[in-house]
Design an enzyme around this catalytic site. Sequence first.
Site, short mmCIF file in Angstrom:
data_model
loop_
_atom_site.label_atom_id
_atom_site.label_comp_id
_atom_site.label_asym_id
_atom_site.label_seq_id
_atom_site.Cartn_x
_atom_site.Cartn_y
_atom_site.Cartn_z
N ALA A 19 45.79 134.50 137.26
CA ALA A 19 47.01 134.38 136.33
C ALA A 19 46.61 134.65 134.85
O ALA A 19 47.58 134.75 134.10
CB ALA A 19 47.53 132.81 136.51
N ARG A 23 40.29 140.90 137.87
CA ARG A 23 38.91 141.50 137.61
C ARG A 23 38.95 142.47 138.84
O ARG A 23 39.26 142.29 140.02
CB ARG A 23 38.00 140.54 138.00
CG ARG A 23 38.21 139.38 136.79
CD ARG A 23 37.39 138.22 136.81
NE ARG A 23 38.12 137.33 137.97
CZ ARG A 23 39.08 136.60 137.83
NH1 ARG A 23 39.80 136.76 136.45
NH2 ARG A 23 39.75 135.95 138.64
N HIS A 243 45.01 135.08 149.89
CA HIS A 243 45.19 134.11 148.78
C HIS A 243 43.92 133.72 148.06
O HIS A 243 42.99 133.19 148.79
CB HIS A 243 45.82 132.92 149.46
CG HIS A 243 46.20 131.67 148.53
ND1 HIS A 243 46.04 130.47 148.69
CD2 HIS A 243 46.34 131.70 147.03
CE1 HIS A 243 46.22 129.53 147.62
NE2 HIS A 243 46.62 130.34 146.52
N ASP A 244 43.76 133.70 146.83
CA ASP A 244 42.38 133.60 146.08
C ASP A 244 41.73 132.38 146.60
O ASP A 244 40.28 132.24 146.52
CB ASP A 244 42.78 133.68 144.65
CG ASP A 244 43.53 132.72 143.92
OD1 ASP A 244 44.17 131.93 144.72
OD2 ASP A 244 44.02 133.07 142.92
N THR A 245 42.30 131.36 146.83
CA THR A 245 41.84 129.87 147.27
C THR A 245 41.30 130.33 148.58
O THR A 245 39.85 129.64 148.67
CB THR A 245 42.50 128.83 147.31
OG1 THR A 245 43.39 128.35 145.96
CG2 THR A 245 42.05 127.51 147.87
#
Length: 482
Positions: A19, A23, A243-245
Amino acid sequence: MSSPALRDARARVAIDLGAESCRVSLLRWRDGQPAIELIHRIPNGPVHANGTLTWPLDAILAGVEDGLRKAAHAAPEGIASIAVDGWAVDYVRLNPKGEPLRSPFCYRDERTVRVKEDADRLVDPAWMFAHTGAQPLRINTIYQLLADPASGVDPNAPWVNLPEYVLHHLGGRRVAEYTNATHTGLIDLETGDWSRPLLERLKLSSQALPPIVPTGTAIGKLQGSLATLDAFRDTQLIVPACHDTASAIAGIATPLDCTAYICCGTWSLVGTVLDTPMTTPEAMAAGFTNQGAAGGGFCFHTNINGMWILKQCLESWRKAGRTWDLAQLIAEASECACPGIVPVDAPPLLLDGDMPARLNEQLRLAGCSEIADRAGNEPLFARVIFESLAERYATAIQGLEHMLGCKLHRIHMLGGGSQNQLLTRLTAERTGRPVELGNVESSTVGNFAVQLAASEAGPLRREAVQRWAQRLSERARVAQPA
């Protein structure tokens, strides 16, 4: 070298959409050992325009393509695969040509407030939680889809979540990767597919849904002008844990038995990995959600405010001509007494604006003295933030243990917050548990770990992902409680 990933000496690319910044990282093999390098960073942030809050999609895509060109230049041996992870819930609607209808809305846009109230009258939130495992939050994809007609968006237009859209833009099929799909609020836990009962009750278009695919699926090859570069002649596009988590959890290098995790960034996610989802009324009341994990199981966690509070304070002070180096601020906060504890999830602290004033309001409500917002007092505000986050983490872990009926013996902290020595020490002290400090770029490590594990025969296995995460990660540091 028995593993297919080791026999293929080509590099791999992980794109992590954040957000605040996106990268592009490159994994190369040096004397048979993996080395990860950050190749390109793209500034990011939601844009206020015409009363809405959206993401600058064109700038994100241009930055991704710039990063891929740099990766191609840095890896003359060729690039085997590209995978993209990022934040959940937001999506892109497509026209018949597969192009974006408009810039995607940001989950913080307030268009879903009234929509969720209306939806709650049609579908009991408790039933929805038991059915989908997802905490019914207004930011979820399900409520954003319901808000589209009032926003002038065609509700029948095909859509795809942001990480998968970037892969689609690069040449991949339009899909929904499973871990990311579980965050939409539209997955039937029993079938693992889109919930037909929910779609029917809320009159959402089933034709607009992307097909769900497992983590680690190859969805095509890189197309377009980038594919003409020598390094990209035969490059696969792979969905990691999008999902990045989930990707960050996949990047944890140590076993997670009897372990809690804290993903500390803009938000803080506190939880553990379970083999089966937990959808009890107690779990819902405590704000926990069930998100698919890479290779099987569920990330069971609650969403807590995080470094957002500090970021907003830093921005307020910058506008007032009081710019701080973060390391210096943390060092000075370490020397301060704690002025008080505030509830970090109080609604005013979730908004942007004058955060020091919002913190003072919460201090006053807690019966504590306010802090004068003047030069030199910034470390006092920082101390309040870090102490309050650590206290909230401790409360969340106590509640988690109560629901699980067992003790969690250690904590694995990852993300940007793991670099904050004061926060990690306070967390260890308030929880009474050792805090193992993971990789700051754990999402990138997890992204690469899934790519490598997916190259092995058979379905993606959690054990294979963890084995690769161990190989890719640096040796962990541990903060002990005093």
